[in-house]
Design an enzyme around this catalytic site. Structure first.
Site, PDB file in Angstrom:
ATOM      1  N   ASP A  30       0.851  -1.203   0.000  1.00  0.00           N
ATOM      2  CA  ASP A  30       0.000   0.000   0.000  1.00  0.00           C
ATOM      3  C   ASP A  30       0.883   1.250   0.000  1.00  0.00           C
ATOM      4  O   ASP A  30       1.885   1.315   0.713  1.00  0.00           O
ATOM      5  CB  ASP A  30      -0.914  -0.006   1.238  1.00  0.00           C
ATOM      6  CG  ASP A  30      -2.063   0.972   1.094  1.00  0.00           C
ATOM      7  OD1 ASP A  30      -3.209   0.513   0.999  1.00  0.00           O
ATOM      8  OD2 ASP A  30      -1.801   2.196   1.073  1.00  0.00           O
ATOM      9  N   ILE A  31       0.478   2.234  -0.807  1.00  0.00           N
ATOM     10  CA  ILE A  31       1.281   3.467  -0.948  1.00  0.00           C
ATOM     11  C   ILE A  31       1.272   4.291   0.345  1.00  0.00           C
ATOM     12  O   ILE A  31       2.209   5.062   0.598  1.00  0.00           O
ATOM     13  CB  ILE A  31       0.770   4.305  -2.147  1.00  0.00           C
ATOM     14  CG1 ILE A  31       1.839   5.248  -2.651  1.00  0.00           C
ATOM     15  CG2 ILE A  31      -0.510   5.049  -1.812  1.00  0.00           C
ATOM     16  CD1 ILE A  31       1.507   5.894  -3.998  1.00  0.00           C
ATOM     17  N   ASN A  86     -13.150  -3.083   2.064  1.00  0.00           N
ATOM     18  CA  ASN A  86     -14.161  -2.025   2.122  1.00  0.00           C
ATOM     19  C   ASN A  86     -15.031  -2.015   0.869  1.00  0.00           C
ATOM     20  O   ASN A  86     -14.506  -2.103  -0.255  1.00  0.00           O
ATOM     21  CB  ASN A  86     -13.480  -0.662   2.265  1.00  0.00           C
ATOM     22  CG  ASN A  86     -12.662  -0.559   3.543  1.00  0.00           C
ATOM     23  OD1 ASN A  86     -13.031  -1.110   4.559  1.00  0.00           O
ATOM     24  ND2 ASN A  86     -11.536   0.143   3.479  1.00  0.00           N
ATOM     25  N   GLN A  93     -14.348   2.797   1.254  1.00  0.00           N
ATOM     26  CA  GLN A  93     -13.721   2.447  -0.032  1.00  0.00           C
ATOM     27  C   GLN A  93     -13.387   3.717  -0.795  1.00  0.00           C
ATOM     28  O   GLN A  93     -14.258   4.561  -1.032  1.00  0.00           O
ATOM     29  CB  GLN A  93     -14.660   1.559  -0.866  1.00  0.00           C
ATOM     30  CG  GLN A  93     -14.014   1.069  -2.157  1.00  0.00           C
ATOM     31  CD  GLN A  93     -14.878   0.065  -2.918  1.00  0.00           C
ATOM     32  OE1 GLN A  93     -16.060  -0.109  -2.625  1.00  0.00           O
ATOM     33  NE2 GLN A  93     -14.278  -0.602  -3.887  1.00  0.00           N
ATOM     34  N   HIS A  99     -10.448  -4.882  -3.608  1.00  0.00           N
ATOM     35  CA  HIS A  99      -9.132  -5.231  -3.054  1.00  0.00           C
ATOM     36  C   HIS A  99      -9.294  -5.624  -1.598  1.00  0.00           C
ATOM     37  O   HIS A  99     -10.197  -5.147  -0.905  1.00  0.00           O
ATOM     38  CB  HIS A  99      -8.143  -4.071  -3.190  1.00  0.00           C
ATOM     39  CG  HIS A  99      -8.661  -2.782  -2.636  1.00  0.00           C
ATOM     40  ND1 HIS A  99      -9.553  -1.985  -3.330  1.00  0.00           N
ATOM     41  CD2 HIS A  99      -8.447  -2.160  -1.455  1.00  0.00           C
ATOM     42  CE1 HIS A  99      -9.847  -0.929  -2.606  1.00  0.00           C
ATOM     43  NE2 HIS A  99      -9.203  -1.012  -1.451  1.00  0.00           N
ATOM     44  N   HIS A 101      -7.337  -5.714   2.041  1.00  0.00           N
ATOM     45  CA  HIS A 101      -6.202  -5.198   2.819  1.00  0.00           C
ATOM     46  C   HIS A 101      -5.695  -6.289   3.763  1.00  0.00           C
ATOM     47  O   HIS A 101      -6.488  -6.935   4.455  1.00  0.00           O
ATOM     48  CB  HIS A 101      -6.645  -4.036   3.715  1.00  0.00           C
ATOM     49  CG  HIS A 101      -7.107  -2.817   2.995  1.00  0.00           C
ATOM     50  ND1 HIS A 101      -6.299  -1.720   2.791  1.00  0.00           N
ATOM     51  CD2 HIS A 101      -8.306  -2.503   2.448  1.00  0.00           C
ATOM     52  CE1 HIS A 101      -6.991  -0.786   2.147  1.00  0.00           C
ATOM     53  NE2 HIS A 101      -8.210  -1.236   1.939  1.00  0.00           N
TER      54      HIS A 101
HETATM   55  P1  5GP Z   1      -9.776   1.568   0.217  1.00  0.00           P
HETATM   56  O1  5GP Z   1      -9.897   2.809   1.054  1.00  0.00           O
HETATM   57  O2  5GP Z   1     -10.404   1.759  -1.145  1.00  0.00           O
HETATM   58  O3  5GP Z   1     -10.252   0.323   0.910  1.00  0.00           O
HETATM   59  O4  5GP Z   1      -8.224   1.353   0.015  1.00  0.00           O
HETATM   60  C1  5GP Z   1      -7.499   1.900  -1.020  1.00  0.00           C
HETATM   61  C2  5GP Z   1      -6.050   1.757  -0.656  1.00  0.00           C
HETATM   62  O5  5GP Z   1      -5.286   1.923  -1.823  1.00  0.00           O
HETATM   63  C3  5GP Z   1      -5.571   2.780   0.359  1.00  0.00           C
HETATM   64  O6  5GP Z   1      -5.031   2.113   1.492  1.00  0.00           O
HETATM   65  C4  5GP Z   1      -4.530   3.577  -0.403  1.00  0.00           C
HETATM   66  O7  5GP Z   1      -3.434   3.965   0.393  1.00  0.00           O
HETATM   67  C5  5GP Z   1      -4.122   2.626  -1.501  1.00  0.00           C
HETATM   68  N1  5GP Z   1      -3.689   3.257  -2.740  1.00  0.00           N
HETATM   69  C6  5GP Z   1      -4.334   4.263  -3.392  1.00  0.00           C
HETATM   70  N2  5GP Z   1      -3.651   4.601  -4.507  1.00  0.00           N
HETATM   71  C7  5GP Z   1      -2.572   3.790  -4.553  1.00  0.00           C
HETATM   72  C8  5GP Z   1      -1.495   3.669  -5.479  1.00  0.00           C
HETATM   73  O8  5GP Z   1      -1.381   4.371  -6.483  1.00  0.00           O
HETATM   74  N3  5GP Z   1      -0.551   2.722  -5.201  1.00  0.00           N
HETATM   75  C9  5GP Z   1      -0.647   1.910  -4.090  1.00  0.00           C
HETATM   76  N4  5GP Z   1       0.342   1.021  -3.915  1.00  0.00           N
HETATM   77  N5  5GP Z   1      -1.644   2.011  -3.206  1.00  0.00           N
HETATM   78  C10 5GP Z   1      -2.598   2.938  -3.432  1.00  0.00           C
END
Ligand code: 5GP
Ligand code: ZN
Length: 136
Positions: A30-31, A86, A93, A99, A101
């Site tokens: 994760d970034i 999420n 989300q 995805h 986590h």
């Molecule tokens: P969500 O909030 O949709 O469940 O999680 C999205 C996740 O994707 C977040 O933890 C966010 O840090 C990660 N993320 C968003 N953009 C990027 C990206 O460009 N590269 C990577 N490696 N992770 C990302």
């Protein structure tokens, strides 16, 4: 999907650090990690959320997650993890490509997922039956 950030990562249009890849899934760091070792498991086939994830990918996902979580456990010497997924904006989300986590947990890491509430037992029994009858 043209404007999907995870599809772009899957197509190597956006760089990422891959930790696992097979024909169906890619797992990346994760970034903006919640903790050290935060990994995202991403199905290669675009689906927005759990509702349009194919049954085939749904079946395979947890085996992949188990392998990655076990590897993280061994290399980080951590035995506490949350696996979180999420669906929808209210649920947190932010990327609309399914995805999972995998988040290693450390003592005093101050991550709080939810606050428990008191429950009404009579409502609970009715609700359990309602859910049971709705599952197909
Ligand atoms: P969500 O909030 O949709 O469940 O999680 C999205 C996740 O994707 C977040 O933890 C966010 O840090 C990660 N993320 C968003 N953009 C990027 C990206 O460009 N590269 C990577 N490696 N992770 C990302
Ligand atoms: Zn996508």
């Amino acid at each position: 999907m043209n404007d999907c950030i995870f599809c772009k990562i899957l197509n190597n249009e956006i760089p990422s650090f891959t930790v696992y890849e097979d024909e169906n899934f890619k797992a990346i760091l994760d970034i903006a990690p919640a903790t050290k070792g935060h990994v995202l498991v991403i199905p290669k086939e675009h689906s927005e959320n759990i509702f349009d994830l194919s049954n085939d990918k749904a079946e395979k996902l947890f085996l992949v997650a188990k392998k990655i979580t076990t590897a993280l456990k061994n290399i980080l010497n951590v035995s506490n993890f949350n696996l979180i997924q999420n669906n929808g904006r209210i649920a947190g989300q932010t990327v609309n490509h399914f995805h999972l986590h995998i988040i290693p947990r450390y003592s005093l890491d101050e991550i709080s997922l939810w606050v428990p509430h008191e429950n009404d037992p009579s409502v609970t029994e009715n609700f359990a039956n309602e859910v049971k009858n709705a599952i197909k």
